[in-house]
Design a protein around this motif. Structure first.
Motif, mmCIF file in Angstrom:
data_model
loop_
_atom_site.group_PDB
_atom_site.id
_atom_site.type_symbol
_atom_site.label_atom_id
_atom_site.label_comp_id
_atom_site.label_asym_id
_atom_site.label_seq_id
_atom_site.Cartn_x
_atom_site.Cartn_y
_atom_site.Cartn_z
ATOM 1 N N GLN A 108 105.511 45.542 -1.927
ATOM 2 C CA GLN A 108 106.880 44.857 -2.385
ATOM 3 C C GLN A 108 107.503 44.540 -1.355
ATOM 4 N N GLU A 109 108.165 43.030 -1.581
ATOM 5 C CA GLU A 109 108.915 42.577 -0.332
ATOM 6 C C GLU A 109 110.379 42.407 -0.743
ATOM 7 N N ILE A 110 111.236 42.911 0.224
ATOM 8 C CA ILE A 110 112.476 43.090 -0.244
ATOM 9 C C ILE A 110 113.281 42.253 0.871
ATOM 10 N N GLY A 111 114.145 41.430 0.544
ATOM 11 C CA GLY A 111 115.041 40.731 1.717
ATOM 12 C C GLY A 111 114.491 39.451 2.181
ATOM 13 N N TYR A 112 113.430 38.877 1.369
ATOM 14 C CA TYR A 112 112.999 37.733 1.743
ATOM 15 C C TYR A 112 114.089 36.837 2.027
ATOM 16 N N ASP A 113 113.813 35.767 3.022
ATOM 17 C CA ASP A 113 114.750 34.707 3.240
ATOM 18 C C ASP A 113 113.808 33.524 4.064
ATOM 19 N N ASP A 114 114.528 32.533 4.283
ATOM 20 C CA ASP A 114 113.667 31.505 5.076
ATOM 21 C C ASP A 114 113.475 31.800 6.348
ATOM 22 N N ASP A 115 114.126 32.969 7.120
ATOM 23 C CA ASP A 115 113.721 33.335 8.411
ATOM 24 C C ASP A 115 112.844 34.228 8.583
ATOM 25 N N VAL A 116 111.924 34.818 7.345
ATOM 26 C CA VAL A 116 110.956 35.749 7.578
ATOM 27 C C VAL A 116 109.587 35.082 8.377
ATOM 28 N N ASP A 117 109.095 35.866 8.835
ATOM 29 C CA ASP A 117 107.706 35.645 9.508
ATOM 30 C C ASP A 117 106.488 35.279 8.595
ATOM 31 N N PHE A 118 106.416 33.855 8.258
ATOM 32 C CA PHE A 118 105.187 33.575 7.248
ATOM 33 C C PHE A 118 103.818 34.060 7.632
ATOM 34 N N ASP A 119 103.535 34.061 9.020
ATOM 35 C CA ASP A 119 102.297 34.464 9.483
ATOM 36 C C ASP A 119 102.064 35.983 9.286
ATOM 37 N N LEU A 120 102.914 36.709 9.183
ATOM 38 C CA LEU A 120 102.613 38.113 8.916
ATOM 39 C C LEU A 120 102.762 38.341 7.470
ATOM 40 N N ARG A 121 103.429 37.545 6.770
ATOM 41 C CA ARG A 121 103.341 37.719 5.071
ATOM 42 C C ARG A 121 102.078 37.326 4.679
ATOM 43 N N ASP A 122 101.495 36.241 5.132
ATOM 44 C CA ASP A 122 100.127 35.671 4.751
ATOM 45 C C ASP A 122 98.933 36.551 5.429
ATOM 46 N N ALA A 123 99.162 37.372 6.541
ATOM 47 C CA ALA A 123 98.160 38.106 7.025
ATOM 48 C C ALA A 123 98.172 39.627 6.090
ATOM 49 N N ILE A 124 99.270 39.909 5.567
ATOM 50 C CA ILE A 124 99.283 41.177 4.735
ATOM 51 C C ILE A 124 98.651 40.705 3.342
ATOM 52 N N ALA A 162 106.622 43.618 15.296
ATOM 53 C CA ALA A 162 105.803 43.279 13.972
ATOM 54 C C ALA A 162 105.644 41.644 14.134
ATOM 55 N N ALA A 163 106.207 40.927 14.542
ATOM 56 C CA ALA A 163 106.004 39.499 14.781
ATOM 57 C C ALA A 163 107.215 39.181 16.087
ATOM 58 N N PRO A 164 106.942 37.732 16.323
ATOM 59 C CA PRO A 164 107.551 37.097 17.330
ATOM 60 C C PRO A 164 109.254 37.379 17.356
ATOM 61 N N ASP A 165 109.662 37.489 16.393
ATOM 62 C CA ASP A 165 111.089 37.429 16.202
ATOM 63 C C ASP A 165 111.554 38.794 15.422
ATOM 64 N N TRP A 166 110.627 39.651 15.028
ATOM 65 C CA TRP A 166 111.021 40.650 14.318
ATOM 66 C C TRP A 166 110.232 42.077 14.858
ATOM 67 N N SER A 167 110.943 43.222 14.911
ATOM 68 C CA SER A 167 110.537 44.400 15.140
ATOM 69 C C SER A 167 110.452 45.270 13.672
ATOM 70 N N GLY A 168 109.516 45.976 13.613
ATOM 71 C CA GLY A 168 108.939 46.877 12.557
ATOM 72 C C GLY A 168 109.348 48.328 12.760
ATOM 73 N N THR A 169 109.895 48.921 11.972
ATOM 74 C CA THR A 169 110.218 50.547 12.101
ATOM 75 C C THR A 169 109.499 50.865 10.909
ATOM 76 N N ARG A 170 108.606 52.039 11.009
ATOM 77 C CA ARG A 170 107.777 52.695 9.907
ATOM 78 C C ARG A 170 108.685 53.797 9.482
ATOM 79 N N LEU A 171 108.870 53.970 7.997
ATOM 80 C CA LEU A 171 109.619 54.972 7.590
ATOM 81 C C LEU A 171 108.905 55.568 6.449
ATOM 82 N N VAL A 172 108.836 56.881 6.199
ATOM 83 C CA VAL A 172 108.326 57.783 5.389
ATOM 84 C C VAL A 172 109.233 58.823 4.653
#
Length: 141
Positions: free
Chosen positions: A24-40, A123-133
């Motif tokens: 599930q993707e939340i917070g989508y906007d035109d600044d997201v990393d499209f390569d990362l989305r496509d790879a997922i 996670a991507a050139p402009d984005w950091s990813g934090t894993r939360l559980v």
């Protein structure tokens, strides 16, 4: 596959996505990393579902920027469809990018929302990813 698409594919293995998962993707906007989305989508074999999806999901991809609102509320909301043992990947703009979120803000918001931070990656050139559980899922790991 371009250089950034190859980088996104390498990131996917570190994010832990697998074939058949529903993300599930939340917070989508035109600044997201499209390569990362496509790879997922390529790895899972499924299109990302939006916040209106009503079934359970294996993981949540939460794009979050400073100024988007209350991070605790967003994290709590991200748990609504998440299956037991699922993962929330909080994606925030890297330092120096517009909308950057301080790591201390994440560190304070996660436990308030009932989540534990387990790792962080580029996670991507402009984005950091934090894993939360959920703490129970963190103990199973």
């Amino acid at each position: 596959m371009g250089a950034s698409a190859e980088g996104a594919a390498a990131t996917i293995s570190r994010l832990g996505f697998a074939s058949g998962q529903v993300v599930q993707e939340i917070g989508y906007d035109d600044d997201v990393d499209f390569d990362l989305r496509d790879a997922i989508e390529d790895v899972t074999g499924n299109e990302l579902v939006d916040e209106d999806y009503e079934e359970t999901v294996d993981a949540v991809l939460l794009w979050w920027r400073e100024g988007d609102g209350d991070l605790v509320d967003a994290l709590v909301d991200s748990l609504a469809s998440l299956m037991d043992g699922g993962v929330v990947w909080l994606l925030t703009p890297k330092s120096g990018r517009p909308g950057h979120v301080e790591p201390s803000d994440i560190g304070e918001a996660a436990p308030t929302a009932g989540l534990s931070q387990t790792s962080s990656i580029a996670a991507a050139p402009d984005w950091s990813g934090t894993r939360l559980v959920t703490p129970k899922a963190a103990r199973k790991r």
